[in-house]
Motif scaffolding. Structure first.
Motif, mmCIF file in Angstrom:
data_model
loop_
_atom_site.group_PDB
_atom_site.id
_atom_site.type_symbol
_atom_site.label_atom_id
_atom_site.label_comp_id
_atom_site.label_asym_id
_atom_site.label_seq_id
_atom_site.Cartn_x
_atom_site.Cartn_y
_atom_site.Cartn_z
ATOM 1 N N VAL A 198 0.838 -1.195 0.000
ATOM 2 C CA VAL A 198 0.000 0.000 0.000
ATOM 3 C C VAL A 198 0.872 1.245 0.000
ATOM 4 O O VAL A 198 0.571 2.244 -0.658
ATOM 5 C CB VAL A 198 -0.938 -0.020 1.224
ATOM 6 C CG1 VAL A 198 -1.682 1.300 1.380
ATOM 7 C CG2 VAL A 198 -1.925 -1.180 1.113
ATOM 8 N N GLU A 199 1.987 1.162 0.728
ATOM 9 C CA GLU A 199 2.909 2.294 0.817
ATOM 10 C C GLU A 199 4.269 1.777 1.267
ATOM 11 O O GLU A 199 4.372 0.701 1.874
ATOM 12 C CB GLU A 199 2.374 3.330 1.812
ATOM 13 C CG GLU A 199 3.034 4.696 1.736
ATOM 14 C CD GLU A 199 2.267 5.754 2.512
ATOM 15 O OE1 GLU A 199 2.916 6.531 3.245
ATOM 16 O OE2 GLU A 199 1.024 5.790 2.389
ATOM 17 N N TRP A 200 5.320 2.543 0.959
ATOM 18 C CA TRP A 200 6.672 2.268 1.444
ATOM 19 C C TRP A 200 7.148 3.472 2.245
ATOM 20 O O TRP A 200 6.874 4.612 1.869
ATOM 21 C CB TRP A 200 7.645 2.048 0.281
ATOM 22 C CG TRP A 200 7.399 0.825 -0.535
ATOM 23 C CD1 TRP A 200 6.589 0.710 -1.627
ATOM 24 C CD2 TRP A 200 7.985 -0.469 -0.333
ATOM 25 N NE1 TRP A 200 6.627 -0.572 -2.122
ATOM 26 C CE2 TRP A 200 7.481 -1.318 -1.348
ATOM 27 C CE3 TRP A 200 8.883 -0.994 0.598
ATOM 28 C CZ2 TRP A 200 7.849 -2.657 -1.454
ATOM 29 C CZ3 TRP A 200 9.250 -2.328 0.497
ATOM 30 C CH2 TRP A 200 8.738 -3.142 -0.514
ATOM 31 N N THR A 201 7.864 3.213 3.328
ATOM 32 C CA THR A 201 8.490 4.303 4.069
ATOM 33 C C THR A 201 9.967 3.991 4.260
ATOM 34 O O THR A 201 10.362 2.828 4.409
ATOM 35 C CB THR A 201 7.830 4.523 5.443
ATOM 36 O OG1 THR A 201 7.839 3.289 6.182
ATOM 37 C CG2 THR A 201 6.399 5.011 5.286
ATOM 38 N N ALA A 202 10.786 5.048 4.250
ATOM 39 C CA ALA A 202 12.216 4.889 4.472
ATOM 40 C C ALA A 202 12.466 4.616 5.955
ATOM 41 O O ALA A 202 11.959 5.335 6.827
ATOM 42 C CB ALA A 202 12.959 6.142 4.028
ATOM 43 N N VAL A 203 13.230 3.559 6.237
ATOM 44 C CA VAL A 203 13.554 3.172 7.608
ATOM 45 C C VAL A 203 15.038 2.841 7.657
ATOM 46 O O VAL A 203 15.496 1.928 6.962
ATOM 47 C CB VAL A 203 12.731 1.952 8.064
ATOM 48 C CG1 VAL A 203 13.079 1.583 9.495
ATOM 49 C CG2 VAL A 203 11.248 2.216 7.934
ATOM 50 N N ASP A 204 15.794 3.573 8.497
ATOM 51 C CA ASP A 204 17.241 3.365 8.578
ATOM 52 C C ASP A 204 17.824 3.411 7.162
ATOM 53 O O ASP A 204 17.644 4.390 6.459
ATOM 54 C CB ASP A 204 17.552 2.046 9.295
ATOM 55 C CG ASP A 204 17.016 2.028 10.721
ATOM 56 O OD1 ASP A 204 17.010 3.106 11.346
ATOM 57 O OD2 ASP A 204 16.594 0.967 11.201
ATOM 58 N N ASP A 205 18.475 2.335 6.730
ATOM 59 C CA ASP A 205 19.047 2.318 5.383
ATOM 60 C C ASP A 205 18.224 1.438 4.454
ATOM 61 O O ASP A 205 18.744 0.884 3.485
ATOM 62 C CB ASP A 205 20.498 1.838 5.418
ATOM 63 C CG ASP A 205 20.626 0.405 5.922
ATOM 64 O OD1 ASP A 205 19.690 -0.065 6.598
ATOM 65 O OD2 ASP A 205 21.653 -0.237 5.637
ATOM 66 N N GLY A 206 16.933 1.307 4.741
ATOM 67 C CA GLY A 206 16.098 0.438 3.927
ATOM 68 C C GLY A 206 14.698 0.987 3.749
ATOM 69 O O GLY A 206 14.417 2.152 4.029
#
Length: 334
Positions: free
Chosen positions: A21-29
């Protein structure tokens, strides 16, 4: 010839990824979400949102020319499942995902490559690279967009790999674009799910409803019909032309005739699901359809129901075999 490295992670090439549904930036991923992340503070359902961060049905899909594929993943929980890599529809690699894993595949020729993320346990994508003298990735052509909602049976955690859940098998068989909203133990008609479905583009929707409601005693005989009706009618308002298939619960012998804390047995819930869908069809919704869960997995199939609730891998394959023609029969002609 010099090697080319093409970055195909969700941040660099989002058009190559499906099912999130969505992607979010987390740390280096990158963290995939199967519910709208902005709804989490208002859902008051941490268990639901933990399941929403699992990658069930989330996948990289592209026509690829390269000599080598590398995907770097991390498992953010202990119950994560493996990652599957398919080439031209055939499973060629299944690798477990640990705290940090790089799965690789040598590619002998150009072809359609699918990388299915683990279908249980939180998982993050830290990179997907194609390596070769003239590495390229072209998005898959648009296909029928299918959204399916349900419980752990739809998430299919007991399947051997993410490309072999029943929704994945149906989508692969019909060549559909799947968004899987299966949430283990968490199919309670939540508003966050409805809001998410409202905002998704869908050509066809399926709703597998009832088993978690029975197990959790979520609604009683007075409140359940109205909640079911409100949920289905809400999906209809946001998708006025899409066929909707409602699937009542598959068999679970110990729950069939045993009332839960709210006074409902599974057979009673199945009857209420049938009543609500029938009433809505009679009120004029000619694109709403019903399948009795016993037709999909019933008394003759109990050998594939090891815990009395969840099918095993063969059971999920059987569900896919039986559901695919029912879904295909009502789907819009593309």
């Amino acid at each position: 010839m010099a090697q080319t490295e093409v970055q195909c992670d969700p941040g660099s090439r989002p058009e190559l990824w499906q099912g999130a549904v969505e992607w979010t930036a987390v740390d280096d991923g990158w963290q995939p979400w199967r519910l709208l992340p902005e709804e989490e503070p208002y859902a008051y359902a941490p268990e639901l949102y933990a399941r929403a961060r699992a990658g069930a049905g989330v996948r990289f899909v592209a026509d690829v020319t390269a000599e080598r594929l590398e995907i770097e993943l991390s498992g953010a929980s202990e119950d994560h499942k493996p990652v599957d890599i398919l080439v031209d529809g055939e499973l060629v690699s299944r690798q477990p995902v640990a705290e940090r894993t790089v799965a690789t595949l040598e590619l002998a020729a150009p072809g359609r490559v699918e990388v299915w993320l683990p279908h249980a346990g939180e998982c993050r994508v830290h990179g997907l690279r194609l390596i070769g003298p003239s590495a390229t990735a072209t998005p898959a052509t648009p296909r029928t967009r299918w959204v399916t909602y349900g419980s752990s049976i739809t998430q299919a955690s007991a399947s051997p790999g993410p490309s072999q859940t029943w929704p994945a098998l149906v989508a692969r068989n019909l060549d559909w674009d799947l968004t899987c909203l299966g949430f283990g133990g968490q199919c309670h008609l939540d508003h966050a799910v409805r809001t998410t479905i409202d905002q998704l583009e869908a050509d066809i929707v399926s709703l597998c409803l009832g088993i978690n409601i029975q197990g959790g005693g979520t609604f009683n005989p007075r409140t359940l019909p109205g909640q079911l009706s409100s949920f289905v009618r809400g999906v209809r308002r946001s998708h006025p032309q899409a066929p909707i298939l409602v699937i009542s619960p598959i068999i679970s012998p110990a729950r069939e005739d045993t009332p839960n804390a709210a006074g409902l047995s599974l057979s009673q819930i199945r009857e209420l699901v049938t009543r609500v869908v029938t009433d809505l069809v009679e009120a004029g919704d000619d694109k709403l359809h019903l399948v009795n869960g016993h037709e999909i997995f019933g008394a003759d199939d109990l050998a594939m129901l090891p815990d009395g609730l969840h099918p095993d891998g063969d059971g999920y394959a059987l569900m896919a075999e039986r559901l695919a023609p029912k879904l295909s029969a009502i789907a819009p002609v593309s």
